[in-house]
Design a protein around this motif. Structure first.
Motif, short mmCIF file in Angstrom:
data_model
loop_
_atom_site.label_atom_id
_atom_site.label_comp_id
_atom_site.label_asym_id
_atom_site.label_seq_id
_atom_site.Cartn_x
_atom_site.Cartn_y
_atom_site.Cartn_z
N ASP A 135 -31.99 -22.25 23.62
CA ASP A 135 -31.47 -20.91 24.64
C ASP A 135 -32.47 -20.77 25.59
O ASP A 135 -33.43 -21.38 25.81
CB ASP A 135 -31.68 -19.87 23.39
CG ASP A 135 -30.66 -20.00 22.27
OD1 ASP A 135 -29.65 -20.22 22.45
OD2 ASP A 135 -30.96 -20.17 21.20
N GLU A 161 -35.18 -18.01 26.50
CA GLU A 161 -35.81 -16.84 25.79
C GLU A 161 -36.96 -16.41 26.74
O GLU A 161 -37.76 -17.00 27.54
CB GLU A 161 -36.42 -17.39 24.63
CG GLU A 161 -37.12 -16.28 23.91
CD GLU A 161 -37.56 -16.96 22.20
OE1 GLU A 161 -37.86 -16.12 21.45
OE2 GLU A 161 -37.62 -18.11 22.29
N SER A 201 -37.49 -23.11 23.96
CA SER A 201 -36.62 -22.47 24.73
C SER A 201 -36.87 -22.60 26.25
O SER A 201 -38.01 -22.82 26.43
CB SER A 201 -36.71 -20.92 24.34
OG SER A 201 -36.18 -20.74 23.20
#
Length: 172
Positions: free
Chosen positions: A54, A56, A81
């Motif tokens: 992801d 982040e 991330s």
């Protein structure tokens, strides 16, 4: 929870978003075609990445998962991330089951993360928008520029222009 519950999880300034959907084939086909078209025009060293990890920003308490992101291959090295300040563009294919996550939540969160370009492809309507030019507002950072397009036109995302012909629509 991700190991026990289907779908995806994202963290926003308003809380956790759990999208329980299994991505529809038109959604995934759009992701694939947009990624491939971007890769044809990106210069050496930049990639159109799908998948994990992801993006982040721990300080803001936001973790998002773009359908496609333009990022330097070198910025993908390491653990954890992705740093949102390394993402050059985030591209989302609007979910049939939760369109507000893309049109409202991510439109709020991506400028907060400092992602300079946000493109949305909406298979519900055969249209989309590219947002950019982050500026400060009383409600926080927002995109000041918005260019809308319809499927069939060429669309410019950052410095890269791709065709939108042949992108699928959701069935009624």
């Amino acid at each position: 929870m991700g190991d026990r519950l289907p779908g995806t999880f994202e963290v926003t300034v308003e809380g956790i978003v759990h999208d329980r959907r299994t991505p529809a084939r038109p959604h995934e086909l759009t992701v694939l075609r947009v990624r491939r078209r971007l890769e044809q025009v990106l210069p050496e060293g930049l990639v159109a990445h799908t998948g994990t990890p992801d993006v982040e920003h721990a300080g803001e308490g936001v973790m998002r998962h773009p359908d496609v992101m333009v990022i330097a291959e070198a910025d993908m090295e390491g653990e954890g991330s992705f740093d949102p300040y390394t993402v050059l563009a985030a591209i989302e294919v609007v979910s049939r089951s939760n369109p507000d996550n893309d049109w409202v939540g991510k439109m709020r969160d991506y400028p907060l993360l400092g992602i300079p370009v946000y493109a949305l492809f909406d298979p519900r309507t055969g249209s989309g928008a590219v947002l950019g030019d982050i500026h400060t507002t009383p409600a926080g950072p927002r995109y000041a520029a918005r260019r809308e397009f319809v499927y069939g036109e060429k669309v410019t995302i950052g410095d890269w222009t791709i065709p939108t012909e042949g992108l699928p629509l959701y069935a009624d």
